[in-house]
Design a protein around this motif. Structure first.
Motif: not given
Length: 272
Positions: A139, A102, A36, A136
């Motif tokens: 990612n 993000p 993260g 996410d």
């Protein structure tokens, strides 16, 4: 020797897949290869570059409006472990677009306000984009891209002695794109729609505005590719899914329908 190398690479791929499995907020299986913190740093750097390369709106009314709608949504978003604050920037552009990265970076293009015509419709977009961060998705997409590249490398080794290897690789590349990456992205878009509905509903906006928003989007878009080769669901598919989601939400009063005054759009301002 070559066979041993292939076996090792395939084993590594399997280990990566088994050790990096996760679940999205809706329970969907995910493959996340990056931390993260890494994704937050990447998002923050990308956002800083965008602020340097794209014009930022200095319209106080538009900025106050976008900030108002976004702040209402963010009140119901849980704290994030990889960053402490969200940043919202309004870019002066005719693009009908918005995004969230993000690291808590949100960008809204002024052209979006010509299609998202009410605070509730703008909330539908903002909630959807924040949903990408909460799930996410960046990612996930980056991880899938890295794994796909590794898979093509392994296949290239396997086909290296095949006289038709180049042709096979070309066909495989198209198959990976159509059969894995694009449907996968459509799943992310649909998931963000679900998350966005929940967020705007919890924040007090009218979730049915998401249906009207995509009806507006359908009218504004021309020459869209067929759904099979698109990273987004078709407008009809999206509208039907959103309507189903709206019908499943509990019936509560909508508190924020008019709490964020909407400024005139660029097109309206030119006609005043």
């Amino acid at each position: 020797m070559l066979r041993t190398a292939k076996t090792v690479m395939l084993s590594l791929c399997l280990m990566v897949m088994l050790s990096s499995c996760s679940h999205s907020p809706t329970g969907r299986n995910q493959l996340l290869l990056f931390s993260g913190d890494d994704m937050a740093n990447l998002g923050q750097r990308s956002f800083e570059e965008m602020k340097k390369s794209q014009p930022i709106s200095d319209d106080k009314a538009i900025n106050a409006y976008v900030q108002c709608v976004t702040a209402a949504i963010l009140k119901v978003v849980p704290p994030q472990s990889n960053f402490s604050e969200w940043e919202v920037v309004v870019f002066d552009s005719d693009q009908v677009n918005a995004f969230a990265l993000p690291g808590g970076k949100i960008g809204v293009y002024t052209g979006l306000l010509d299609v998202a015509k009410t605070p509730d419709q703008l909330a539908a977009v903002i909630g959807h984009e924040i949903g990408h961060v909460l799930a996410d998705h960046s990612n996930e997409r980056l991880s899938r891209s890295q794994l796909t590249a590794l898979g093509l490398t392994i296949t290239g080794i396997t086909l290296s002695d095949n006289p038709y290897g180049d042709l096979a690789l070309a066909g495989l590349g198209l198959g990976v794109q159509v059969g894995i990456l694009l449907p996968y992205n459509r799943a992310q878009e649909s998931e963000s729609d679900k998350i966005g509905l929940q967020l705007m509903h919890q924040a007090g906006f009218d979730p049915s505005a998401s249906v009207t928003l995509w009806q507006n989007m359908a009218k504004a878009s021309k020459g869209a590719p067929p759904e099979l080769l698109s990273t987004h669901p078709s407008p009809d598919t999206r509208i039907n899914a959103l309507q189903t989601g709206v019908n499943q939400l509990p019936n509560v009063p909508h508190r924020l329908t008019s709490s964020c005054p909407r400024p005139p759009s660029k097109k309206q301002s030119k006609n005043i």
